[in-house]
Design a protein around this motif. Sequence first.
Motif, PDB file in Angstrom:
ATOM      1  N   SER A 124      -0.920   7.428  -2.747  1.00 54.15           N
ATOM      2  CA  SER A 124      -2.285   7.940  -2.155  1.00 54.15           C
ATOM      3  C   SER A 124      -3.220   8.289  -3.414  1.00 54.15           C
ATOM      4  N   GLY A 171      -5.419   1.230   1.360  1.00 52.44           N
ATOM      5  CA  GLY A 171      -4.664   2.037   2.246  1.00 52.44           C
ATOM      6  C   GLY A 171      -3.745   2.556   1.838  1.00 52.44           C
ATOM      7  N   SER A 226       0.739  -1.211  -0.074  1.00 56.31           N
ATOM      8  CA  SER A 226      -0.052  -0.175   0.089  1.00 56.31           C
ATOM      9  C   SER A 226       0.806   1.226  -0.142  1.00 56.31           C
ATOM     10  N   ALA A 227       1.921   1.167   0.097  1.00 53.91           N
ATOM     11  CA  ALA A 227       3.100   2.101   0.026  1.00 53.91           C
ATOM     12  C   ALA A 227       4.337   1.898  -0.876  1.00 53.91           C
ATOM     13  N   SER A 249      -0.731   4.988   0.502  1.00 54.29           N
ATOM     14  CA  SER A 249      -0.014   6.141   1.171  1.00 54.29           C
ATOM     15  C   SER A 249       0.879   6.617   0.242  1.00 54.29           C
ATOM     16  N   GLY A 250       1.500   7.559   0.854  1.00 54.14           N
ATOM     17  CA  GLY A 250       2.728   8.457   0.277  1.00 54.14           C
ATOM     18  C   GLY A 250       2.573   8.631  -1.184  1.00 54.14           C
TER      19      GLY A 250
END
Length: 165
Positions: free
Chosen positions: A67, A61, A44-45, A63-64
Motif C-alpha cells: 500500500s 491499486g 497490486s498485492a 494493497s497490503g
Amino acid sequence: MDETPRWALPLLFAGQAQKEIQHNEALTLIDALLHGRVESADLSAPPGAPTVGQCWIVAAGASGDWSGQVDAVALWTEGGWRFVAPRAGLRVAVADRDHGLFYDGTEWRGDAIRDDGLYLDDERVVGPQMAAIIAPSGGGVIDVEARSTLADILTALRGHGLIAT
C-alpha cells in the motif's frame, strides 16, 4: 547528507557504529537494481511466497504491505519488503512479459525493441522479416517510372532488413 542523491543508498560515516548495517542495506538495494529483473509489473498485492531477492514493480491499486508504493520496485529480503522509488532511466527485464520496461520519470513504459519487433508507444511498427519479393518485370505495358519507384522501395526495404533479399 546521509544517503546518495540518486538512489538514497545509505552512506557510511567515520566513527559510525554498526557500519555493516548501512553497508549491507546499500548492497541489498544495489543487488536489486543492477541489471534489474522483476517477476511482474501487474501485481497490486504482494505474492504469497516470494523468494529472497525476487522483485516486482508495484501496480496501481496497491494493497497490503505494498500500500502506498505504486510504481516502486518491491524487493523481498530476509527482513521483509524493501521499496525503491524508480528514477528516470531505470530499466528492468520483466519475466512474465518477455520484454523490458523503463521508467521515463513519470511512468513505466515498454521497451521499444522486443523479440517480435520494434514498438512505439506499445504498438508494433516493425515485425519479423518477411519473405523475399521479386523485382517487377513483364506485363503488357511497361511503365519505367513505376518500375523504378518499386525497385527503389524494394531496395530500401531489403536494406532495412524488413524483407529478405
